[in-house]
Design a protein around this motif. Structure first.
Motif, PDB file in Angstrom:
ATOM      1  N   GLU A   6       0.835  -1.206   0.000  1.00 20.98           N
ATOM      2  CA  GLU A   6       0.000   0.000   0.000  1.00 20.98           C
ATOM      3  C   GLU A   6       0.865   1.249   0.000  1.00 20.98           C
ATOM      4  O   GLU A   6       2.003   1.243   0.478  1.00 20.98           O
ATOM      5  CB  GLU A   6      -0.915   0.046   1.235  1.00 20.98           C
ATOM      6  N   LEU A  20      -5.461   6.178  -1.819  1.00 21.17           N
ATOM      7  CA  LEU A  20      -4.578   5.081  -1.483  1.00 21.17           C
ATOM      8  C   LEU A  20      -4.434   4.149  -2.687  1.00 21.17           C
ATOM      9  O   LEU A  20      -5.382   3.957  -3.454  1.00 21.17           O
ATOM     10  CB  LEU A  20      -5.119   4.292  -0.298  1.00 21.17           C
ATOM     11  N   SER A  21      -3.249   3.574  -2.813  1.00 24.88           N
ATOM     12  CA  SER A  21      -2.988   2.596  -3.862  1.00 24.88           C
ATOM     13  C   SER A  21      -2.458   1.324  -3.224  1.00 24.88           C
ATOM     14  O   SER A  21      -1.800   1.357  -2.180  1.00 24.88           O
ATOM     15  CB  SER A  21      -1.953   3.121  -4.858  1.00 24.88           C
ATOM     16  N   CYS A  22      -2.721   0.230  -3.889  1.00 20.86           N
ATOM     17  CA  CYS A  22      -2.215  -1.058  -3.432  1.00 20.86           C
ATOM     18  C   CYS A  22      -1.777  -1.829  -4.673  1.00 20.86           C
ATOM     19  O   CYS A  22      -2.610  -2.158  -5.528  1.00 20.86           O
ATOM     20  CB  CYS A  22      -3.280  -1.814  -2.671  1.00 20.86           C
ATOM     21  N   TRP A  36     -10.399  -3.226   1.142  1.00 19.93           N
ATOM     22  CA  TRP A  36      -9.697  -2.291   2.014  1.00 19.93           C
ATOM     23  C   TRP A  36     -10.297  -2.401   3.411  1.00 19.93           C
ATOM     24  O   TRP A  36     -11.534  -2.435   3.558  1.00 19.93           O
ATOM     25  CB  TRP A  36      -9.825  -0.859   1.520  1.00 19.93           C
ATOM     26  N   THR A  78      -3.290  -3.096  -9.655  1.00 17.22           N
ATOM     27  CA  THR A  78      -3.441  -2.077  -8.623  1.00 17.22           C
ATOM     28  C   THR A  78      -4.906  -1.885  -8.257  1.00 17.22           C
ATOM     29  O   THR A  78      -5.778  -1.868  -9.138  1.00 17.22           O
ATOM     30  CB  THR A  78      -2.851  -0.741  -9.087  1.00 17.22           C
ATOM     31  N   TYR A  95      -5.387  -1.080   5.306  1.00 23.93           N
ATOM     32  CA  TYR A  95      -4.798  -2.287   4.731  1.00 23.93           C
ATOM     33  C   TYR A  95      -5.568  -2.703   3.485  1.00 23.93           C
ATOM     34  O   TYR A  95      -6.802  -2.661   3.468  1.00 23.93           O
ATOM     35  CB  TYR A  95      -4.858  -3.445   5.715  1.00 23.93           C
ATOM     36  N   CYS A  96      -4.849  -3.155   2.480  1.00 21.93           N
ATOM     37  CA  CYS A  96      -5.531  -3.823   1.382  1.00 21.93           C
ATOM     38  C   CYS A  96      -5.346  -5.328   1.538  1.00 21.93           C
ATOM     39  O   CYS A  96      -4.393  -5.787   2.186  1.00 21.93           O
ATOM     40  CB  CYS A  96      -5.050  -3.348   0.014  1.00 21.93           C
ATOM     41  N   THR A 116      -0.941   1.336   5.538  1.00 22.13           N
ATOM     42  CA  THR A 116      -0.483   2.712   5.380  1.00 22.13           C
ATOM     43  C   THR A 116      -1.299   3.599   6.305  1.00 22.13           C
ATOM     44  O   THR A 116      -2.521   3.454   6.409  1.00 22.13           O
ATOM     45  CB  THR A 116      -0.589   3.170   3.905  1.00 22.13           C
TER      46      THR A 116
END
Length: 122
Positions: A6, A20-22, A36, A78, A95-96, A116
């Motif tokens: 993340e 947010l990105s994962c 998420w 992603t 969290y992802c 994150t």
């Protein structure tokens, strides 16, 4: 095996936005539903949003409906969480996670990122 990383967390004022990105490793990302979750200090990890493997179906916790949007780009491995109208109570580690099914319970997610931090100041 799927590894998740993340990014995009940070400090933002109430009313602000964050994305947010994962990013997932491996060739099978498109076969997993993604979720998420968030965990505030001293509290349990709770569901925030989930998206099906194709991206056609999404689900949200009531507390974030209308403010957060989950999306994914299978070509980039992603998943994203666009967060808007942020509130201090959104402060948590986000969290992802990956699951074979579109579900909302932590126990049914097989792979997790490291998290994150998102902090929303009032």
């Amino acid at each position: 095996q799927v590894q998740l990383v993340e990014s995009g967390g940070g400090l933002v004022q109430a009313g602000g936005s964050l994305r947010l990105s994962c990013v997932a490793s491996g060739r099978t990302f498109s076969s997993y539903a993604m979720g998420w979750f968030r965990q505030a200090p001293g509290k349990e990890r709770i569901f925030v949003a989930a998206i099906s493997s194709s991206g056609r179906i999404t689900d949200y916790a009531d507390s974030v409906k209308g403010r957060f949007t989950i999306s994914r780009d299978n070509a980039k491995n992603t998943v994203y969480l666009q967060m808007g109208s942020l509130k201090p109570e959104d402060t948590a580690v986000y969290y992802c996670a990956a699951s074979r099914w579109l579900v909302t319970t932590t126990a049914q997610y097989h792979y997790w990122g490291q998290g994150t931090q998102v902090t929303v100041s009032s």
